[in-house]
Every structure is written in structure tokens, then in C-alpha cells.
Motif scaffolding. Structure first.
Motif, PDB file in Angstrom:
ATOM      1  N   ILE A  64       2.010   4.790  10.513  1.00  0.00           N
ATOM      2  CA  ILE A  64       1.189   3.927  11.369  1.00  0.00           C
ATOM      3  C   ILE A  64       1.500   2.453  11.186  1.00  0.00           C
ATOM      4  N   TYR A  65       1.740   2.017   9.942  1.00  0.00           N
ATOM      5  CA  TYR A  65       1.810   0.585   9.683  1.00  0.00           C
ATOM      6  C   TYR A  65       3.173   0.067   9.231  1.00  0.00           C
ATOM      7  N   LEU A  66       4.108   0.951   8.942  1.00  0.00           N
ATOM      8  CA  LEU A  66       5.428   0.489   8.517  1.00  0.00           C
ATOM      9  C   LEU A  66       6.549   0.892   9.450  1.00  0.00           C
ATOM     10  N   ARG A  67       6.480   2.090   9.980  1.00  0.00           N
ATOM     11  CA  ARG A  67       7.568   2.575  10.849  1.00  0.00           C
ATOM     12  C   ARG A  67       7.656   1.695  12.086  1.00  0.00           C
ATOM     13  N   ARG A  68       8.850   1.255  12.393  1.00  0.00           N
ATOM     14  CA  ARG A  68       9.057   0.407  13.568  1.00  0.00           C
ATOM     15  C   ARG A  68       9.433   1.283  14.753  1.00  0.00           C
ATOM     16  N   GLY A  87      -6.138  -0.003  -8.471  1.00  0.00           N
ATOM     17  CA  GLY A  87      -6.546  -1.403  -8.396  1.00  0.00           C
ATOM     18  C   GLY A  87      -5.657  -2.223  -7.487  1.00  0.00           C
ATOM     19  N   ILE A  88      -4.347  -2.048  -7.619  1.00  0.00           N
ATOM     20  CA  ILE A  88      -3.408  -2.756  -6.735  1.00  0.00           C
ATOM     21  C   ILE A  88      -3.660  -2.356  -5.286  1.00  0.00           C
ATOM     22  N   GLY A  89      -3.845  -1.061  -5.057  1.00  0.00           N
ATOM     23  CA  GLY A  89      -4.086  -0.571  -3.701  1.00  0.00           C
ATOM     24  C   GLY A  89      -5.384  -1.073  -3.112  1.00  0.00           C
ATOM     25  N   ASN A  90      -6.401  -1.242  -3.961  1.00  0.00           N
ATOM     26  CA  ASN A  90      -7.656  -1.809  -3.467  1.00  0.00           C
ATOM     27  C   ASN A  90      -7.426  -3.195  -2.874  1.00  0.00           C
ATOM     28  N   ALA A 123       2.211   8.936   3.565  1.00  0.00           N
ATOM     29  CA  ALA A 123       2.818   9.315   4.839  1.00  0.00           C
ATOM     30  C   ALA A 123       2.113   8.619   6.000  1.00  0.00           C
ATOM     31  N   LEU A 124       0.796   8.534   5.924  1.00  0.00           N
ATOM     32  CA  LEU A 124       0.019   7.872   6.974  1.00  0.00           C
ATOM     33  C   LEU A 124       0.332   6.386   7.035  1.00  0.00           C
ATOM     34  N   THR A 150       0.820  -1.209   0.000  1.00  0.00           N
ATOM     35  CA  THR A 150       0.000   0.000   0.000  1.00  0.00           C
ATOM     36  C   THR A 150       0.854   1.259   0.000  1.00  0.00           C
ATOM     37  N   PHE A 151       1.924   1.269   0.784  1.00  0.00           N
ATOM     38  CA  PHE A 151       2.802   2.437   0.849  1.00  0.00           C
ATOM     39  C   PHE A 151       3.391   2.761  -0.524  1.00  0.00           C
ATOM     40  N   TRP A 152       4.037   1.772  -1.134  1.00  0.00           N
ATOM     41  CA  TRP A 152       4.685   2.026  -2.424  1.00  0.00           C
ATOM     42  C   TRP A 152       3.652   2.301  -3.513  1.00  0.00           C
ATOM     43  N   ASN A 153       2.469   1.758  -3.347  1.00  0.00           N
ATOM     44  CA  ASN A 153       1.416   2.018  -4.317  1.00  0.00           C
ATOM     45  C   ASN A 153       0.987   3.487  -4.290  1.00  0.00           C
ATOM     46  N   PHE A 154       0.865   4.058  -3.077  1.00  0.00           N
ATOM     47  CA  PHE A 154       0.508   5.473  -2.973  1.00  0.00           C
ATOM     48  C   PHE A 154       1.623   6.369  -3.515  1.00  0.00           C
ATOM     49  N   VAL A 155       2.853   5.951  -3.339  1.00  0.00           N
ATOM     50  CA  VAL A 155       3.962   6.694  -3.944  1.00  0.00           C
ATOM     51  C   VAL A 155       3.814   6.717  -5.457  1.00  0.00           C
ATOM     52  N   ALA A 156       3.481   5.550  -6.023  1.00  0.00           N
ATOM     53  CA  ALA A 156       3.290   5.463  -7.475  1.00  0.00           C
ATOM     54  C   ALA A 156       2.081   6.286  -7.924  1.00  0.00           C
TER      55      ALA A 156
END
Length: 457
Positions: A437-441, A345-348, A432-433, A307-313
């Protein structure tokens, strides 16, 4: 079968009394076959639902000068079904547990006859704009089919298969958007823009076929029960609203762009209805076909990472589209806009994989607090099922926002460029969200219960 189950009327040949897809032996022996059969006919019904939901994205292509509806009015027409579709998703989600997945699929399919017949009655010059708006609102019923279908299929499959199953179910439904656009293209090509009722005549028997197949080949799950506690619980859960924002960015983009694509081509680049129809189906088709891949990638690499890289794209594609819009370059605009559909579509697929993953991760906290593994798994299924309905409803509002943004952009600037610039900012917020929330350790004192597990969803 318990006395309580019989009292509730959850008995008979189409009710399955026991269902445990997480049991490997049960799954291989009978569960997989039954789940896949229900998935196939769920896709069919949802596919027709999406086609009817997006009906006015093609009806506006038939509305020439004789209809006396300006571009701003047409954007309102395609936005109305999105608004209604978002609101009916909550009751449609609840209806699956109340009436049974198979029973509600039959009923929700037959309800699609209302907007289809109403559109056939009013689709001619001289009809008032208010009447068009009311009939367009009726097509919002097709948007509810998605929520009930996803909630139902979520209950049939084990956690390890949810990304693929939900992605395939949603992708097959999403294809209803480009299919009705292709039907409209065929009608305009062969009969001209003066015969919109031919499109409706094609879909009336398809609605009946979808309802009949659901009645004959789908099943109800007796263990699924209305759970207002789960619905109230997900409304208090912050991740429900965080995921809703992300789903606005993915599904909201997909449905909003699908409804608006033809109008943008006509108003931004001066395409005729036929020229617009020849292009509008491409993006929704690719975005629908690739959605299961988003689920598969999420199963393999984690929904949050995809999802993160998809939003970047998506942000990069929007940058290209914004530049192309400002330069009025159709050659640059088309690949950029179609890219937006593909990434949406990928993000969905990846965001819907994240939803059960989040509640599965949080269920581990309940085990640490003394709950058994079975209790934690049951809690996870209840919460993720309710969350799918809520997130799907809120996410659909993204389509409304997109069409309203286009309407205002063309009203004030006579171009879609300001709208695209606002979408670019929205995608930046989404990636960024996702990272925060879901990737940053988190490290040290910032670690809270469940946070390390959430980094793996």
C-alpha cells in the motif's frame, strides 16, 4: 477573539486564540516555545497515565497462592485494562476539542485517582475475582490519556516536526510502563511480595502532581473544535483501517508484551515474582526510549520505509523467540523478546509519523480539485487529528489480542510457543501490507489519485 469564540467560553488566560505553527515567523517567534512547554507537561501526565494503565501487570506479581487466581485468570486481569483503554480513546480524543487540551489533561489526570484508590482498597487475599476484574477495568482510563495527549500535541506542532514531537510525547508516556515495573521491583526487593499497597501509595501523589502541573503550565487552543464530520470522514477512509492494522502490530505488541512479560517468565520459565520483576522492565524501557528515534528516522527517510523494515525485524525477532520458547532457552528468549520491544518502539514512532503524512498527501488532491492551500492544510489537520484517536483506539486492542493468545496458548499447550507462532504470521501480514500500500510504486493503469504521493509517507 470572535463572538462565537467568547460564546463557547474559549477565552481567558489559558486559551490561545490564534495558532498557526506552519507560519515560520510565528513558529520561531512564539510558537516553538509554547508548543515545547505544552509537550513537556503533556509527557508528564501521559507518563502517569501509562503507569496506571499498566498497574495490573505488576499487581499480579504480588498475587501469590493466597489470592486463588490461576495463570489464565491473571492473563484476563492484565487484558481487561487494555480492552477498556481502547474503547475510551475515542471519547478522550473528542474531549480535547470539546474542553480544551489543558483542561482535559487536568481532568483526565485526576480521574486516575479512581483506579488507584480502588486498587488500594481491594488488593488483599479474599477479594473476589469479579471485584479484581472490575477494578482492573477502571485502570483502562489511563489508556485514554494517550489518545487525548497525542491529539492535543499534534495540533501544536508543524508538519515538519510532528514525527519528533509525537514520538517524544508517546515515548515519554510509554516509559510509564517500565517505571511502575521498577517501582514494583523495588517494593518486592525491600518489603517483599506482601505489600502491593506501597506501589499505590507512591503513585497517588504523582497523579496529583501531574494534574497540578497541567493546570499551571499548559494551554488550550481555541481554534480546536469538535468536528464530528472529521471523525465520520476518517471512519470512511480506508487508510484509517489500514493504519490501524499496522498500529496493532506495533503499539499493540508493545503494550501487550509489556503487560504479559512477567507472567510469561513465571509460567514459561518458572521465574519467581522477584526474578520476573528484575527482568520485566528492560524491554518496555528500551522500547519507550527508542520511540522518538522511530519518529526521527521517519522524518528523515519516510514513515512507510522505516515501518516496513521494522516489521521485517519484528518477524525475525519473533522467529528467534518462538525457537527459544520451544527449547525453553531463557538465554535465547530474553534477547529475542527484548528485541521485539525495541522494534515495536521504533515502529510506534514511524507509524504515527505516517498518519499526518497520509492526509497531507491526500490534501494535494484537494488542491488539484480547486481547494486553496490553506483549505487543504486545514482539512489535513482535521482529518489527521481525528485519525490519531481512531487508530490509537483500534491499535490498543492489539494488547488484548496478545494477552488472550497467551492465555489460550498456556491453557492448551502449557507453553507460549503457539502464541509466538501466531505473532510471527501477523508481522508477516503487516510488512506485506506496508509494502503493497505505501511503498510499492504502481505503474501504468494502476496509478490512482494520491497514490504516488502516498508512496513517500
Amino acid at each position: 477573539m470572535t463572538t462565537e469564540t467568547a460564546r463557547q467560553g474559549r477565552s481567558g488566560g489559558r486559551w490561545i486564540q490564534q495558532w498557526d505553527p506552519e507560519d515560520g515567523e510565528f513558529w520561531e517567534r512564539t510558537g516553538k516555545r509554547v508548543a515545547n512547554r505544552n509537550l513537556i507537561f503533556s509527557v508528564l501526565s501521559e507518563h502517569i497515565g501509562f503507569s496506571i494503565w499498566s498497574l495490573w501487570s505488576v499487581m499480579v506479581l504480588f498475587m501469590g497462592k493466597a489470592y486463588h487466581v490461576d495463570p489464565a485468570g491473571k492473563f484476563f486481569l492484565v487484558a481487561m485494562p487494555t480492552l477498556v483503554g481502547a474503547f475510551v480513546r475515542i471519547p478522550y480524543t473528542v474531549a480535547v476539542a470539546r474542553f480544551g487540551g489543558r483542561n482535559w489533561t487536568v481532568a483526565s489526570a485526576l480521574l486516575l485517582l479512581l483506579p488507584t484508590l480502588a486498587a488500594a482498597y481491594v488488593m488483599h487475599p479474599g477479594t473476589s475475582y469479579t471485584t479484581f476484574m472490575l477494578v482492573a477495568a477502571l485502570t483502562g482510563l489511563g489508556g485514554g490519556n494517550f489518545a487525548s495527549s497525542m491529539t492535543n500535541i499534534n495540533a501544536f506542532f508543524p508538519m515538519r516536526r510532528k514525527g519528533w514531537a509525537l514520538g517524544l510525547n508517546a515515548g515519554g508516556g510509554n516509559i510509564g510502563v517500565p517505571v511502575i515495573q521498577l517501582v514494583a521491583l523495588a517494593v518486592i526487593t525491600w518489603a517483599g511480595a506482601g505489600h502491593p499497597r506501597l506501589v499505590l501509595g507512591i503513585y497517588l501523589p504523582l497523579v496529583i502532581i501531574a494534574a497540578t502541573c497541567a493546570a499551571l503550565f499548559m494551554d488550550n487552543l481555541a481554534p480546536m473544535k469538535n468536528d464530528t464530520g472529521a471523525l465520520a470522514g476518517v471512519l470512511r477512509e480506508k487508510h484509517t483501517w489500514l493504519m490501524s492494522v499496522l498500529y496493532i502490530g506495533t503499539f499493540g505488541s508493545f503494550i501487550g508484551f509489556s503487560f504479559a512479560f512477567g507472567l510469561v517468565l513465571q509460567n514459561q520459565f518458572g521465574r519467581t515474582p522477584l526474578q520476573a520483576a528484575q527482568l520485566t522492565f528492560i524491554g518496555p524501557l528500551l522500547g519507550s526510549l527508542i520511540r522518538p528515534l522511530g519518529g526521527l528516522l521517519a522524518d528523515r527517510w519516510g514513515g512507510a520505509r522505516i515501518t516496513f523494515w521494522n516489521f521485517v525485524a519484528m518477524a525475525a525477532a519473533t522467529g528467534l523467540v518462538t525457537y527459544a520458547s520451544a527449547e525453553r532457552s531463557l538465554a535465547l528468549f530474553l534477547p529475542g523478546f527484548i528485541g521485539l520491544f525495541v522494534f515495536a518502539g521504533i515502529g510506534n514512532g514511524s507509524t504515527y509519523k505516517m498518519i499526518p503524512g497520509i492526509f497531507e498527501a491526500k490534501a494535494q488532491d484537494r488542491i488539484a480539485g480547486g481547494a486553496t492551500a490553506e483549505q487543504a492544510a486545514a482539512w489535513s489537520r482535521r482529518m489527521s487529528g481525528a485519525a490519531i484517536g481512531v487508530i490509537g483506539a483500534v491499535g490498543a486492542l492489539g494488547g488484548l489480542f496478545i494477552n488472550l493468545a497467551f492465555r489460550q496458548s498456556f491453557l492448551t499447550a502449557k507453553t507460549g510457543t503457539p502464541a509466538f507462532a501466531s505473532f510471527l504470521g501477523a508481522y508477516a501480514v503487516c510488512f506485506a501490507l506496508t509494502w503493497a500500500i505505501y511503498l510499492r510504486r504502481p505503474t501504468g493503469s494502476t496509478v490512482t489519485a494520491g497514490t504516488p504521493a502516498l508512496a513517500q509517507v
